[in-house]
Design a protein around this motif. Structure first.
Motif, PDB file in Angstrom:
ATOM      1  N   SER A 195       0.842  -1.192   0.000  1.00 51.10           N
ATOM      2  CA  SER A 195       0.000   0.000   0.000  1.00 51.10           C
ATOM      3  C   SER A 195       0.880   1.247   0.000  1.00 51.10           C
ATOM      4  O   SER A 195       2.007   1.236   0.481  1.00 51.10           O
ATOM      5  CB  SER A 195      -0.921   0.011   1.220  1.00 51.10           C
ATOM      6  OG  SER A 195      -0.162   0.045   2.412  1.00 51.10           O
ATOM      7  N   GLN A 196       0.341   2.311  -0.566  1.00 53.29           N
ATOM      8  CA  GLN A 196       1.055   3.584  -0.662  1.00 53.29           C
ATOM      9  C   GLN A 196       0.165   4.691  -0.101  1.00 53.29           C
ATOM     10  O   GLN A 196      -1.064   4.576  -0.108  1.00 53.29           O
ATOM     11  CB  GLN A 196       1.421   3.886  -2.121  1.00 53.29           C
ATOM     12  CG  GLN A 196       2.250   2.812  -2.796  1.00 53.29           C
ATOM     13  CD  GLN A 196       3.598   2.614  -2.146  1.00 53.29           C
ATOM     14  OE1 GLN A 196       4.306   3.571  -1.854  1.00 53.29           O
ATOM     15  NE2 GLN A 196       3.954   1.363  -1.889  1.00 53.29           N
ATOM     16  N   ASP A 197       0.781   5.765   0.371  1.00 54.88           N
ATOM     17  CA  ASP A 197       0.019   6.883   0.915  1.00 54.88           C
ATOM     18  C   ASP A 197      -0.622   7.732  -0.173  1.00 54.88           C
ATOM     19  O   ASP A 197      -1.678   8.320   0.024  1.00 54.88           O
ATOM     20  CB  ASP A 197       0.914   7.771   1.790  1.00 54.88           C
ATOM     21  CG  ASP A 197       1.362   7.041   3.063  1.00 54.88           C
ATOM     22  OD1 ASP A 197       0.588   6.195   3.555  1.00 54.88           O
ATOM     23  OD2 ASP A 197       2.465   7.329   3.551  1.00 54.88           O
ATOM     24  N   LYS A 198       0.009   7.802  -1.340  1.00 55.51           N
ATOM     25  CA  LYS A 198      -0.493   8.640  -2.431  1.00 55.51           C
ATOM     26  C   LYS A 198      -0.685   7.798  -3.686  1.00 55.51           C
ATOM     27  O   LYS A 198       0.099   6.895  -3.970  1.00 55.51           O
ATOM     28  CB  LYS A 198       0.496   9.768  -2.739  1.00 55.51           C
ATOM     29  CG  LYS A 198       0.743  10.701  -1.573  1.00 55.51           C
ATOM     30  CD  LYS A 198       1.712  11.795  -1.988  1.00 55.51           C
ATOM     31  CE  LYS A 198       2.748  11.951  -0.892  1.00 55.51           C
ATOM     32  NZ  LYS A 198       3.897  12.691  -1.308  1.00 55.51           N
ATOM     33  N   ALA A 199      -1.717   8.159  -4.470  1.00 55.91           N
ATOM     34  CA  ALA A 199      -2.017   7.420  -5.697  1.00 55.91           C
ATOM     35  C   ALA A 199      -0.849   7.461  -6.667  1.00 55.91           C
ATOM     36  O   ALA A 199      -0.570   6.469  -7.351  1.00 55.91           O
ATOM     37  CB  ALA A 199      -3.274   7.988  -6.362  1.00 55.91           C
ATOM     38  N   GLU A 200      -0.137   8.578  -6.729  1.00 56.91           N
ATOM     39  CA  GLU A 200       0.972   8.680  -7.686  1.00 56.91           C
ATOM     40  C   GLU A 200       2.159   7.777  -7.314  1.00 56.91           C
ATOM     41  O   GLU A 200       3.032   7.539  -8.143  1.00 56.91           O
ATOM     42  CB  GLU A 200       1.426  10.142  -7.856  1.00 56.91           C
ATOM     43  CG  GLU A 200       1.839  10.833  -6.571  1.00 56.91           C
ATOM     44  CD  GLU A 200       0.704  11.596  -5.897  1.00 56.91           C
ATOM     45  OE1 GLU A 200       1.003  12.354  -4.966  1.00 56.91           O
ATOM     46  OE2 GLU A 200      -0.467  11.426  -6.269  1.00 56.91           O
ATOM     47  N   ASP A 201       2.184   7.262  -6.071  1.00 58.10           N
ATOM     48  CA  ASP A 201       3.259   6.361  -5.656  1.00 58.10           C
ATOM     49  C   ASP A 201       2.980   4.902  -6.031  1.00 58.10           C
ATOM     50  O   ASP A 201       3.850   4.050  -5.903  1.00 58.10           O
ATOM     51  CB  ASP A 201       3.486   6.467  -4.148  1.00 58.10           C
ATOM     52  CG  ASP A 201       4.036   7.815  -3.728  1.00 58.10           C
ATOM     53  OD1 ASP A 201       4.622   8.506  -4.586  1.00 58.10           O
ATOM     54  OD2 ASP A 201       3.878   8.171  -2.543  1.00 58.10           O
ATOM     55  N   VAL A 202       1.752   4.612  -6.463  1.00 57.93           N
ATOM     56  CA  VAL A 202       1.390   3.250  -6.842  1.00 57.93           C
ATOM     57  C   VAL A 202       1.875   2.996  -8.268  1.00 57.93           C
ATOM     58  O   VAL A 202       1.601   3.770  -9.183  1.00 57.93           O
ATOM     59  CB  VAL A 202      -0.135   3.033  -6.765  1.00 57.93           C
ATOM     60  CG1 VAL A 202      -0.505   1.655  -7.304  1.00 57.93           C
ATOM     61  CG2 VAL A 202      -0.624   3.200  -5.340  1.00 57.93           C
ATOM     62  N   GLY A 203       2.628   1.918  -8.431  1.00 63.86           N
ATOM     63  CA  GLY A 203       3.146   1.556  -9.746  1.00 63.86           C
ATOM     64  C   GLY A 203       3.502   0.093  -9.777  1.00 63.86           C
ATOM     65  O   GLY A 203       3.325  -0.640  -8.788  1.00 63.86           O
ATOM     66  N   ALA A 204       4.020  -0.362 -10.881  1.00 65.66           N
ATOM     67  CA  ALA A 204       4.397  -1.766 -11.035  1.00 65.66           C
ATOM     68  C   ALA A 204       5.434  -2.186  -9.999  1.00 65.66           C
ATOM     69  O   ALA A 204       5.462  -3.345  -9.585  1.00 65.66           O
ATOM     70  CB  ALA A 204       4.923  -2.017 -12.443  1.00 65.66           C
ATOM     71  N   ASN A 205       6.258  -1.231  -9.557  1.00 65.57           N
ATOM     72  CA  ASN A 205       7.289  -1.566  -8.571  1.00 65.57           C
ATOM     73  C   ASN A 205       6.705  -1.851  -7.182  1.00 65.57           C
ATOM     74  O   ASN A 205       7.400  -2.371  -6.315  1.00 65.57           O
ATOM     75  CB  ASN A 205       8.327  -0.446  -8.489  1.00 65.57           C
ATOM     76  CG  ASN A 205       7.723   0.874  -8.039  1.00 65.57           C
ATOM     77  OD1 ASN A 205       6.568   1.176  -8.339  1.00 65.57           O
ATOM     78  ND2 ASN A 205       8.498   1.670  -7.330  1.00 65.57           N
ATOM     79  N   THR A 206       5.434  -1.524  -6.936  1.00 67.16           N
ATOM     80  CA  THR A 206       4.807  -1.817  -5.639  1.00 67.16           C
ATOM     81  C   THR A 206       4.162  -3.197  -5.607  1.00 67.16           C
ATOM     82  O   THR A 206       3.696  -3.634  -4.567  1.00 67.16           O
ATOM     83  CB  THR A 206       3.761  -0.740  -5.269  1.00 67.16           C
ATOM     84  OG1 THR A 206       2.716  -0.746  -6.243  1.00 67.16           O
ATOM     85  CG2 THR A 206       4.404   0.631  -5.187  1.00 67.16           C
TER      86      THR A 206
END
Length: 161
Positions: free
Chosen positions: A90-101
Protein backbone atom coordinates in the motif's frame (compact mmCIF):
# COMPACT_ATOMS: atom_id res chain seq x y z
CA UNK A 1 -12.76 -39.32 2.78
CA UNK A 2 -11.14 -37.59 5.72
CA UNK A 3 -9.09 -34.48 6.15
CA UNK A 4 -6.38 -35.17 8.71
CA UNK A 5 -4.87 -32.59 11.00
CA UNK A 6 -2.31 -32.39 13.75
CA UNK A 7 -1.91 -30.01 16.64
CA UNK A 8 0.84 -27.50 15.97
CA UNK A 9 2.46 -25.10 18.42
CA UNK A 10 3.28 -21.71 16.93
CA UNK A 11 5.06 -18.72 18.41
CA UNK A 12 3.77 -15.27 17.57
CA UNK A 13 6.44 -12.59 17.89
CA UNK A 14 4.73 -9.23 17.99
CA UNK A 15 7.96 -7.71 19.28
CA UNK A 16 11.19 -8.94 20.93
CA UNK A 17 9.71 -8.87 24.43
CA UNK A 18 6.23 -10.26 23.80
CA UNK A 19 6.29 -13.79 22.43
CA UNK A 20 2.97 -15.63 22.57
CA UNK A 21 2.65 -19.38 22.12
CA UNK A 22 -0.58 -20.68 20.60
CA UNK A 23 -1.84 -23.97 19.19
CA UNK A 24 -3.52 -24.44 15.81
CA UNK A 25 -4.82 -27.31 13.73
CA UNK A 26 -2.54 -27.90 10.71
CA UNK A 27 -3.49 -30.23 7.87
CA UNK A 28 -1.51 -33.40 7.29
CA UNK A 29 -0.98 -34.63 3.74
CA UNK A 30 -0.64 -38.32 2.97
CA UNK A 31 1.68 -37.57 0.05
CA UNK A 32 1.51 -36.07 -3.40
CA UNK A 33 0.49 -37.35 -6.81
CA UNK A 34 2.76 -36.41 -9.71
CA UNK A 35 1.65 -35.66 -13.26
CA UNK A 36 2.46 -39.14 -14.60
CA UNK A 37 0.47 -40.84 -11.85
CA UNK A 38 -2.47 -38.51 -12.53
CA UNK A 39 -2.41 -39.38 -16.25
CA UNK A 40 -2.21 -43.09 -15.45
CA UNK A 41 -5.15 -42.83 -13.05
CA UNK A 42 -7.30 -40.93 -15.59
CA UNK A 43 -6.43 -43.65 -18.12
CA UNK A 44 -7.55 -46.37 -15.69
CA UNK A 45 -10.81 -44.62 -14.78
CA UNK A 46 -11.87 -43.55 -18.27
CA UNK A 47 -10.27 -46.06 -20.64
CA UNK A 48 -8.81 -43.18 -22.66
CA UNK A 49 -5.28 -44.01 -23.79
CA UNK A 50 -2.65 -42.56 -21.45
CA UNK A 51 -0.89 -40.67 -24.28
CA UNK A 52 -4.19 -39.01 -25.22
CA UNK A 53 -4.77 -37.97 -21.59
CA UNK A 54 -1.27 -36.43 -21.60
CA UNK A 55 -1.90 -34.54 -24.86
CA UNK A 56 -5.26 -33.19 -23.67
CA UNK A 57 -3.95 -32.07 -20.27
CA UNK A 58 -0.93 -30.34 -21.83
CA UNK A 59 -3.21 -28.69 -24.38
CA UNK A 60 -5.52 -27.46 -21.61
CA UNK A 61 -2.52 -26.12 -19.67
CA UNK A 62 -1.08 -24.28 -22.69
CA UNK A 63 -4.47 -22.79 -23.55
CA UNK A 64 -5.09 -21.72 -19.95
CA UNK A 65 -1.68 -20.04 -19.77
CA UNK A 66 -2.40 -18.11 -22.97
CA UNK A 67 -5.77 -16.83 -21.74
CA UNK A 68 -4.50 -15.98 -18.25
CA UNK A 69 -1.57 -14.06 -19.79
CA UNK A 70 -4.18 -11.97 -21.62
CA UNK A 71 -5.95 -11.23 -18.31
CA UNK A 72 -8.92 -13.59 -18.59
CA UNK A 73 -10.48 -15.59 -15.79
CA UNK A 74 -11.08 -19.24 -16.74
CA UNK A 75 -14.25 -21.00 -15.59
CA UNK A 76 -14.07 -24.76 -15.96
CA UNK A 77 -17.61 -25.76 -15.00
CA UNK A 78 -17.88 -27.84 -11.83
CA UNK A 79 -14.08 -28.07 -11.64
CA UNK A 80 -13.66 -24.42 -10.64
CA UNK A 81 -12.06 -21.25 -11.93
CA UNK A 82 -8.59 -19.78 -12.26
CA UNK A 83 -7.73 -16.08 -12.34
CA UNK A 84 -4.57 -14.00 -12.29
CA UNK A 85 -4.03 -11.90 -9.16
CA UNK A 86 -1.40 -9.73 -7.48
CA UNK A 87 -0.39 -8.62 -4.00
CA UNK A 88 0.93 -5.10 -3.70
CA UNK A 89 2.33 -2.80 -1.03
CA UNK A 90 0.00 0.00 0.00
CA UNK A 91 1.06 3.58 -0.66
CA UNK A 92 0.02 6.88 0.92
CA UNK A 93 -0.49 8.64 -2.43
CA UNK A 94 -2.02 7.42 -5.70
CA UNK A 95 0.97 8.68 -7.69
CA UNK A 96 3.26 6.36 -5.66
CA UNK A 97 1.39 3.25 -6.84
CA UNK A 98 3.15 1.56 -9.75
CA UNK A 99 4.40 -1.77 -11.04
CA UNK A 100 7.29 -1.57 -8.57
CA UNK A 101 4.81 -1.82 -5.64
CA UNK A 102 3.59 -5.24 -6.80
CA UNK A 103 5.27 -7.79 -4.56
CA UNK A 104 3.71 -11.02 -5.78
CA UNK A 105 1.99 -12.43 -8.88
CA UNK A 106 -0.17 -15.50 -8.51
CA UNK A 107 -2.92 -17.66 -9.93
CA UNK A 108 -5.98 -18.01 -7.69
CA UNK A 109 -8.02 -21.20 -7.94
CA UNK A 110 -11.60 -21.09 -6.71
CA UNK A 111 -13.05 -24.58 -6.38
CA UNK A 112 -16.27 -25.43 -8.16
CA UNK A 113 -19.28 -27.35 -6.88
CA UNK A 114 -17.64 -30.80 -7.09
CA UNK A 115 -14.73 -29.81 -4.82
CA UNK A 116 -16.98 -27.81 -2.47
CA UNK A 117 -19.29 -30.80 -2.07
CA UNK A 118 -16.32 -33.08 -1.36
CA UNK A 119 -14.99 -30.68 1.30
CA UNK A 120 -18.43 -30.24 2.82
CA UNK A 121 -18.90 -33.97 3.32
CA UNK A 122 -15.32 -34.79 4.41
CA UNK A 123 -14.70 -36.08 7.93
CA UNK A 124 -12.08 -34.35 10.07
CA UNK A 125 -9.65 -36.65 11.91
CA UNK A 126 -6.83 -35.98 14.36
CA UNK A 127 -3.57 -37.49 13.04
CA UNK A 128 -1.56 -38.86 15.95
CA UNK A 129 -1.53 -37.14 19.31
CA UNK A 130 1.79 -35.28 19.17
CA UNK A 131 2.10 -31.53 19.09
CA UNK A 132 4.43 -30.21 16.38
CA UNK A 133 6.41 -27.02 16.97
CA UNK A 134 6.47 -24.32 14.34
CA UNK A 135 10.28 -24.37 14.51
CA UNK A 136 10.35 -27.82 12.91
CA UNK A 137 10.73 -29.84 16.14
CA UNK A 138 7.75 -32.16 16.03
CA UNK A 139 8.91 -35.11 18.02
CA UNK A 140 10.65 -36.87 15.15
CA UNK A 141 7.62 -36.97 12.86
CA UNK A 142 7.93 -35.56 9.36
CA UNK A 143 6.16 -32.25 8.86
CA UNK A 144 3.72 -33.14 6.09
CA UNK A 145 1.16 -30.41 6.29
CA UNK A 146 0.83 -26.68 6.06
CA UNK A 147 -0.77 -24.72 8.83
CA UNK A 148 -3.34 -22.03 8.57
CA UNK A 149 -1.16 -19.31 10.05
CA UNK A 150 -0.02 -16.47 7.84
CA UNK A 151 -3.29 -16.60 5.94
CA UNK A 152 -3.63 -15.35 2.40
CA UNK A 153 -7.39 -14.68 2.23
CA UNK A 154 -8.00 -18.38 1.66
CA UNK A 155 -6.08 -18.34 -1.60
CA UNK A 156 -3.72 -21.06 -2.66
CA UNK A 157 -0.01 -20.25 -2.45
CA UNK A 158 1.82 -19.35 -5.63
CA UNK A 159 3.85 -22.43 -6.63
CA UNK A 160 6.33 -20.20 -8.50
CA UNK A 161 7.10 -18.09 -5.42
Amino acid sequence: MAIRYKKKKITLCFDKENKVEKYVAANVLVGSINYNKLCDEVNQRTGIHRAMVDVVLKGVQDTMVSFIEEGFSLKLGEFGSFRPAINAESQDKAEDVGANTIIRRKIVFTPGSAFKAMLGSANIELFGDNVANSNGDNGGEPDEGGGSSGGDSGEAPDPAA
